[in-house]
Design a protein around this motif. Structure first.
Motif, PDB file in Angstrom:
ATOM      1  N   ARG A 117      21.046  25.071  46.905  1.00  0.00           N
ATOM      2  CA  ARG A 117      19.482  25.202  46.229  1.00  0.00           C
ATOM      3  C   ARG A 117      19.655  25.392  44.811  1.00  0.00           C
ATOM      4  O   ARG A 117      19.081  25.452  43.876  1.00  0.00           O
ATOM      5  CB  ARG A 117      18.664  26.542  47.437  1.00  0.00           C
ATOM      6  N   LYS A 118      20.935  26.179  44.664  1.00  0.00           N
ATOM      7  CA  LYS A 118      20.974  26.820  42.896  1.00  0.00           C
ATOM      8  C   LYS A 118      21.332  26.198  42.307  1.00  0.00           C
ATOM      9  O   LYS A 118      21.936  26.343  41.121  1.00  0.00           O
ATOM     10  CB  LYS A 118      21.200  28.280  43.013  1.00  0.00           C
ATOM     11  N   ARG A 119      21.898  25.398  42.791  1.00  0.00           N
ATOM     12  CA  ARG A 119      22.429  24.333  42.256  1.00  0.00           C
ATOM     13  C   ARG A 119      24.484  24.671  41.527  1.00  0.00           C
ATOM     14  O   ARG A 119      24.840  24.588  40.203  1.00  0.00           O
ATOM     15  CB  ARG A 119      22.203  23.636  40.827  1.00  0.00           C
ATOM     16  N   ALA A 120      24.339  25.719  42.223  1.00  0.00           N
ATOM     17  CA  ALA A 120      25.663  26.504  41.482  1.00  0.00           C
ATOM     18  C   ALA A 120      26.825  26.064  42.179  1.00  0.00           C
ATOM     19  O   ALA A 120      26.935  24.865  43.339  1.00  0.00           O
ATOM     20  CB  ALA A 120      25.541  28.975  42.295  1.00  0.00           C
ATOM     21  N   SER A 121      28.605  25.947  41.501  1.00  0.00           N
ATOM     22  CA  SER A 121      29.227  25.347  41.859  1.00  0.00           C
ATOM     23  C   SER A 121      29.546  26.012  43.040  1.00  0.00           C
ATOM     24  O   SER A 121      29.929  27.894  43.296  1.00  0.00           O
ATOM     25  CB  SER A 121      30.365  25.215  40.468  1.00  0.00           C
ATOM     26  N   ILE A 122      30.169  25.477  44.278  1.00  0.00           N
ATOM     27  CA  ILE A 122      31.197  26.067  45.061  1.00  0.00           C
ATOM     28  C   ILE A 122      32.631  26.134  45.296  1.00  0.00           C
ATOM     29  O   ILE A 122      33.404  25.268  45.742  1.00  0.00           O
ATOM     30  CB  ILE A 122      30.590  25.260  46.475  1.00  0.00           C
ATOM     31  N   ASN A 123      32.494  27.670  45.077  1.00  0.00           N
ATOM     32  CA  ASN A 123      34.611  28.090  45.173  1.00  0.00           C
ATOM     33  C   ASN A 123      34.849  28.198  46.796  1.00  0.00           C
ATOM     34  O   ASN A 123      34.577  29.267  46.953  1.00  0.00           O
ATOM     35  CB  ASN A 123      34.731  29.040  44.159  1.00  0.00           C
ATOM     36  N   HIS A 124      35.368  27.091  47.018  1.00  0.00           N
ATOM     37  CA  HIS A 124      35.946  27.198  48.199  1.00  0.00           C
ATOM     38  C   HIS A 124      36.926  28.066  48.625  1.00  0.00           C
ATOM     39  O   HIS A 124      36.902  29.233  49.886  1.00  0.00           O
ATOM     40  CB  HIS A 124      36.059  25.625  49.227  1.00  0.00           C
ATOM     41  N   SER A 125      37.345  28.772  47.974  1.00  0.00           N
ATOM     42  CA  SER A 125      39.108  29.572  47.689  1.00  0.00           C
ATOM     43  C   SER A 125      38.300  31.061  47.719  1.00  0.00           C
ATOM     44  O   SER A 125      39.096  31.575  48.169  1.00  0.00           O
ATOM     45  CB  SER A 125      40.206  29.035  46.567  1.00  0.00           C
ATOM     46  N   ALA A 126      37.455  30.702  47.266  1.00  0.00           N
ATOM     47  CA  ALA A 126      36.795  32.117  47.018  1.00  0.00           C
ATOM     48  C   ALA A 126      36.250  33.341  48.171  1.00  0.00           C
ATOM     49  O   ALA A 126      36.348  34.123  48.466  1.00  0.00           O
ATOM     50  CB  ALA A 126      35.842  32.250  45.015  1.00  0.00           C
ATOM     51  N   LEU A 127      35.238  32.249  48.525  1.00  0.00           N
ATOM     52  CA  LEU A 127      34.751  32.382  50.158  1.00  0.00           C
ATOM     53  C   LEU A 127      35.637  32.415  51.516  1.00  0.00           C
ATOM     54  O   LEU A 127      35.694  33.416  52.194  1.00  0.00           O
ATOM     55  CB  LEU A 127      33.405  31.646  50.633  1.00  0.00           C
ATOM     56  N   ALA A 128      37.143  31.860  51.470  1.00  0.00           N
ATOM     57  CA  ALA A 128      37.996  32.040  52.100  1.00  0.00           C
ATOM     58  C   ALA A 128      38.987  33.432  51.871  1.00  0.00           C
ATOM     59  O   ALA A 128      39.671  34.556  52.668  1.00  0.00           O
ATOM     60  CB  ALA A 128      38.764  30.860  52.476  1.00  0.00           C
ATOM     61  N   ALA A 129      38.570  34.060  50.909  1.00  0.00           N
ATOM     62  CA  ALA A 129      39.590  35.178  50.250  1.00  0.00           C
ATOM     63  C   ALA A 129      38.605  36.128  50.529  1.00  0.00           C
ATOM     64  O   ALA A 129      38.980  37.389  50.978  1.00  0.00           O
ATOM     65  CB  ALA A 129      39.847  35.093  48.737  1.00  0.00           C
ATOM     66  N   THR A 130      37.028  36.104  50.387  1.00  0.00           N
ATOM     67  CA  THR A 130      36.282  37.125  50.764  1.00  0.00           C
ATOM     68  C   THR A 130      36.610  37.842  52.707  1.00  0.00           C
ATOM     69  O   THR A 130      36.452  38.792  52.723  1.00  0.00           O
ATOM     70  CB  THR A 130      35.166  36.470  50.757  1.00  0.00           C
ATOM     71  N   LEU A 131      36.364  36.278  52.774  1.00  0.00           N
ATOM     72  CA  LEU A 131      36.094  36.134  54.724  1.00  0.00           C
ATOM     73  C   LEU A 131      37.465  36.744  55.122  1.00  0.00           C
ATOM     74  O   LEU A 131      37.814  38.115  56.369  1.00  0.00           O
ATOM     75  CB  LEU A 131      36.320  34.958  55.019  1.00  0.00           C
ATOM     76  N   LEU A 132      38.425  36.605  54.383  1.00  0.00           N
ATOM     77  CA  LEU A 132      39.721  36.732  55.346  1.00  0.00           C
ATOM     78  C   LEU A 132      39.971  38.148  54.670  1.00  0.00           C
ATOM     79  O   LEU A 132      41.236  39.732  55.091  1.00  0.00           O
ATOM     80  CB  LEU A 132      40.771  36.515  54.412  1.00  0.00           C
TER      81      LEU A 132
END
Length: 274
Positions: A117-132
């Protein structure tokens, strides 16, 4: 193939079933060899040293095992939420219908929706590292128990051998004392019981601690798989998609300009007639 897929979708449930079976086997063995365990842990204990050390090992084992079971039950709920989420996507329903709003997959979906919604770039690697990193923090206490299992048995053995040495010293100093023999036997028996308790606890707890880490890895991999295969294509704005969106916007603007020119020409004709 279908059986493997179903087993993969219920990995944590299978681990919990293994835990119940192992617990039942342990209870049966304890009941079957009750006289042996009673002799080792009760009859040959002439002081409270053995009970104290074995009790400490048992309490640490029970609290650690309780934490493992609670985490497995949590991962079972997360697993059910992922299965429901994927099922909703396959039938083109609301992805979060009947899905726990506090689950990991629901939180990932809401995060991607906000970023989109905010038109921001989605960094999948950062999301995965945060979850881990977040999930690894829940394993700190079971990891501590796992790493200290054998050390507690070694500690009990050292204390017990010290008691046995004190008994042997009394026997050397005064050979007429019978109490020294009892102290030596008590020390050796305590060393046996504490070592046996630590080994049994290590084998039982170590297996299910490893299964816990496997369940955690499996859950994280499923979340990232759903993100990569179902969510990212929908929310990620690629360069081609941005160019197409820009071209559509330009075309729409051009059509609006044409309509505006036609409307302006119509107004001019009406003004001339008036």
């Amino acid at each position: 193939m279908i059986h493997n897929i179903k087993a993969r979708q219920h990995y944590t449930r299978n681990v919990l079933i293994q835990f119940l079976i192992a617990l039942a086997i342990f209870i049966v063995i304890l009941y079957w060899r009750f006289d042996f365990f009673k002799q080792v842990y009760v009859d040959n204990q002439i002081s409270t040293v053995g009970w104290t050390i074995n009790g400490g090992i048992a309490l640490l084992f029970i609290f650690g095992l309780l934490r493992v079971v609670l985490l497995l039950l949590r991962y079972r709920r997360e697993e059910a939420a992922i299965n429901r989420f994927v099922r909703n996507l396959s039938v083109e329903e609301d992805p979060l219908e009947h899905v726990d709003p506090n689950s990991i997959v629901a939180d990932r979906y809401d995060t991607l929706k906000v970023l989109h919604r905010k038109r921001a770039s989605i960094n999948h690697s950062a999301l995965a590292a945060t979850l881990l990193a977040t999930e690894a923090s829940y394993n700190s206490f079971p990891k501590f128990v796992y790493n200290t299992r054998i050390l507690t048995g070694v500690f009990g053995t050292i204390v017990s051998l010290s008691i046995a040495l004190l008994g042997a010293s009394d026997m050397i100093e005064n050979s007429s004392q019978v109490g020294g023999i009892g102290t030596v036997i008590h020390g050796m028996s305590t060393a046996l019981s504490t070592t046996m308790t630590a080994i049994i606890a290590y084998l039982f707890f170590g297996y299910f601690y490893l299964k816990l880490t496997d369940a955690q890895t499996y859950l994280i991999s499923r979340v990232e798989e759903v993100t990569a295969t179902h969510l990212m294509p929908h929310f990620q704005l690629s360069s081609d998609a941005l160019l197409k969106e820009y071209a559509d916007a330009v075309t729409t603007a051009a059509n609006l300009v044409k309509r505006f020119d036609k409307a302006q020409a119509t107004y001019q004709m009406a003004a001339k007639h008036m």
